[in-house]
Design a protein around this motif. Sequence first.
Motif, PDB file in Angstrom:
ATOM      1  N   ARG A  69      36.147  86.276  36.199  1.00 43.43           N
ATOM      2  CA  ARG A  69      36.153  84.821  36.064  1.00 43.43           C
ATOM      3  C   ARG A  69      34.765  84.298  35.726  1.00 43.43           C
ATOM      4  N   ASP A  70      34.723  83.061  35.209  1.00 38.57           N
ATOM      5  CA  ASP A  70      33.451  82.474  34.825  1.00 38.57           C
ATOM      6  C   ASP A  70      32.699  81.939  36.047  1.00 38.57           C
ATOM      7  N   ASP A  71      31.440  81.559  35.834  1.00 43.56           N
ATOM      8  CA  ASP A  71      30.597  81.117  36.939  1.00 43.56           C
ATOM      9  C   ASP A  71      31.138  79.896  37.680  1.00 43.56           C
ATOM     10  N   PRO A  72      31.668  78.861  36.996  1.00 44.61           N
ATOM     11  CA  PRO A  72      32.214  77.720  37.738  1.00 44.61           C
ATOM     12  C   PRO A  72      33.340  78.117  38.691  1.00 44.61           C
ATOM     13  N   THR A  73      34.189  79.068  38.274  1.00 44.47           N
ATOM     14  CA  THR A  73      35.269  79.527  39.152  1.00 44.47           C
ATOM     15  C   THR A  73      34.703  80.266  40.353  1.00 44.47           C
ATOM     16  N   VAL A  74      33.733  81.135  40.094  1.00 48.80           N
ATOM     17  CA  VAL A  74      33.089  81.862  41.192  1.00 48.80           C
ATOM     18  C   VAL A  74      32.443  80.872  42.157  1.00 48.80           C
ATOM     19  N   ASP A  75      31.822  79.849  41.614  1.00 51.60           N
ATOM     20  CA  ASP A  75      31.154  78.849  42.446  1.00 51.60           C
ATOM     21  C   ASP A  75      32.160  78.114  43.328  1.00 51.60           C
ATOM     22  N   ALA A  76      33.341  77.833  42.808  1.00 49.08           N
ATOM     23  CA  ALA A  76      34.369  77.145  43.592  1.00 49.08           C
ATOM     24  C   ALA A  76      34.847  78.025  44.744  1.00 49.08           C
ATOM     25  N   PHE A  77      35.063  79.319  44.489  1.00 46.36           N
ATOM     26  CA  PHE A  77      35.457  80.244  45.549  1.00 46.36           C
ATOM     27  C   PHE A  77      34.321  80.406  46.561  1.00 46.36           C
ATOM     28  N   PHE A  78      33.091  80.425  46.081  1.00 46.92           N
ATOM     29  CA  PHE A  78      31.919  80.574  46.951  1.00 46.92           C
ATOM     30  C   PHE A  78      31.844  79.389  47.919  1.00 46.92           C
ATOM     31  N   ALA A  79      32.057  78.183  47.400  1.00 44.95           N
ATOM     32  CA  ALA A  79      31.991  76.983  48.241  1.00 44.95           C
ATOM     33  C   ALA A  79      33.082  77.008  49.309  1.00 44.95           C
ATOM     34  N   GLU A  80      34.277  77.447  48.931  1.00 43.92           N
ATOM     35  CA  GLU A  80      35.358  77.554  49.914  1.00 43.92           C
ATOM     36  C   GLU A  80      35.021  78.584  50.976  1.00 43.92           C
ATOM     37  N   ALA A  81      34.450  79.701  50.560  1.00 41.16           N
ATOM     38  CA  ALA A  81      34.075  80.748  51.517  1.00 41.16           C
ATOM     39  C   ALA A  81      33.047  80.237  52.511  1.00 41.16           C
ATOM     40  N   GLN A  82      32.096  79.431  52.054  1.00 44.09           N
ATOM     41  CA  GLN A  82      31.099  78.873  52.956  1.00 44.09           C
ATOM     42  C   GLN A  82      31.741  77.953  53.993  1.00 44.09           C
ATOM     43  N   ARG A  83      32.751  77.197  53.588  1.00 44.02           N
ATOM     44  CA  ARG A  83      33.470  76.354  54.538  1.00 44.02           C
ATOM     45  C   ARG A  83      34.200  77.205  55.573  1.00 44.02           C
ATOM     46  N   CYS A  84      34.775  78.315  55.122  1.00 48.37           N
ATOM     47  CA  CYS A  84      35.454  79.232  56.044  1.00 48.37           C
ATOM     48  C   CYS A  84      34.456  79.825  57.034  1.00 48.37           C
ATOM     49  N   LEU A  85      33.300  80.235  56.548  1.00 48.65           N
ATOM     50  CA  LEU A  85      32.276  80.826  57.408  1.00 48.65           C
ATOM     51  C   LEU A  85      31.768  79.828  58.440  1.00 48.65           C
ATOM     52  N   GLU A  86      31.700  78.556  58.059  1.00 48.53           N
ATOM     53  CA  GLU A  86      31.257  77.538  59.008  1.00 48.53           C
ATOM     54  C   GLU A  86      32.239  77.441  60.173  1.00 48.53           C
ATOM     55  N   VAL A  87      33.534  77.549  59.871  1.00 42.43           N
ATOM     56  CA  VAL A  87      34.546  77.538  60.924  1.00 42.43           C
ATOM     57  C   VAL A  87      34.446  78.799  61.779  1.00 42.43           C
ATOM     58  N   ILE A  88      34.270  79.946  61.120  1.00 45.70           N
ATOM     59  CA  ILE A  88      34.240  81.223  61.826  1.00 45.70           C
ATOM     60  C   ILE A  88      33.081  81.312  62.809  1.00 45.70           C
ATOM     61  N   PHE A  89      31.904  80.867  62.385  1.00 42.34           N
ATOM     62  CA  PHE A  89      30.698  81.100  63.191  1.00 42.34           C
ATOM     63  C   PHE A  89      30.192  79.873  63.948  1.00 42.34           C
ATOM     64  N   ASN A  90      30.831  78.749  63.786  1.00 46.41           N
ATOM     65  CA  ASN A  90      30.390  77.548  64.490  1.00 46.41           C
ATOM     66  C   ASN A  90      31.536  77.032  65.361  1.00 46.41           C
ATOM     67  N   ASP A  91      31.414  77.232  66.657  1.00 45.73           N
ATOM     68  CA  ASP A  91      32.483  76.835  67.576  1.00 45.73           C
ATOM     69  C   ASP A  91      32.703  75.322  67.606  1.00 45.73           C
ATOM     70  N   ASP A  92      31.731  74.564  67.139  1.00 44.72           N
ATOM     71  CA  ASP A  92      31.855  73.106  67.151  1.00 44.72           C
ATOM     72  C   ASP A  92      32.622  72.566  65.951  1.00 44.72           C
ATOM     73  N   VAL A  93      32.905  73.438  64.982  1.00 45.48           N
ATOM     74  CA  VAL A  93      33.628  73.013  63.777  1.00 45.48           C
ATOM     75  C   VAL A  93      35.104  73.343  63.942  1.00 45.48           C
ATOM     76  N   THR A  94      35.932  72.323  63.940  1.00 47.20           N
ATOM     77  CA  THR A  94      37.379  72.495  64.070  1.00 47.20           C
ATOM     78  C   THR A  94      38.075  71.728  62.963  1.00 47.20           C
ATOM     79  N   PRO A  95      38.814  72.405  62.098  1.00 48.33           N
ATOM     80  CA  PRO A  95      39.514  71.704  61.019  1.00 48.33           C
ATOM     81  C   PRO A  95      40.551  70.742  61.598  1.00 48.33           C
ATOM     82  N   PRO A  96      40.834  69.666  60.903  1.00 51.86           N
ATOM     83  CA  PRO A  96      41.864  68.737  61.377  1.00 51.86           C
ATOM     84  C   PRO A  96      43.230  69.414  61.365  1.00 51.86           C
TER      85      PRO A  96
END
Length: 271
Positions: free
Chosen positions: A50-77
């Motif tokens: 895939r092209d860089d913009p697609t990779v960047d979109a997946f990367f941004a989603e992964a960072q949001r997932c990691l924030e949930v995984i490693f930060n106990d104060d982050v709880t999705p609605p």
Amino acid sequence: MNFHAMDIAMYERLTRRMGKHPESAKHVIALWLWMKYIQFDDLVEHLTRRDDPTVDAFFAEAQRCLEVIFNDDVTPPPTDDDSSSTPNMASRLADNEPFGLRFFDFHRDISREGVTLQLSNVCAVIFDEGNLTARRALGGGEGGTSAAVSSGTSAAAGKRRLNPMAQPWVPELEMSNEGRRSIFLTFSKGTMNPLTRQEIAQFFNQRYGHCVERVMLEKTKPGYPPVYGRIILTQASFIPIILNGVFLKKFFVNGRELWARIYVPKNEEKK
């Protein structure tokens, strides 16, 4: 290391071409590797084409997932709106299986353990700067391996040059005994009459014999049914029986859909 050539190429692409911070890139790839490990999808292989913009979109989603995984104060609605969805990652799952940040919130313990093990046992080795410098000197840097990232043909050609008799390096990823006996559960979104722990346990116990030790369900606010759960089995040997040799199986329990997904990879079951 050749069996991690695609992972290394993705890391080089993220850090050298797309300007991502090395630690962020390591964490994101560790998450992608863990998702492959538990039979979700090989996101690195998918994004290689895939092209860089697609990779960047997946990367941004992964960072949001990691924030949930490693930060106990982050709880999705509890809702499945844009604030808790991961549409790019969800698009890679089969059979319309629901998926989003709430998955990582409910399975925070397992996902944190899994990503941490990938970081320490895999990424710390293959992304070691000394190893990468030596690899670049041999032509495996931006102009070599990572060039294959943007070309499926070049990537395939690179694969053909690998030693076909070599064995991939598979790290020892130790899991708790309970983890080895776990199956992920996912329920249809918007179900007004959600399944109870008792209904789920009764269904599997009647169908496969006494196999359920306990059922865990996502805690949600009133009016928002759970989407994720987990079955802890009495023995790991029930996993291939229940899933019939596949990594994802859909059941209809009292007229409602339930996806059961393997957590323990097949090579772990033999240990």
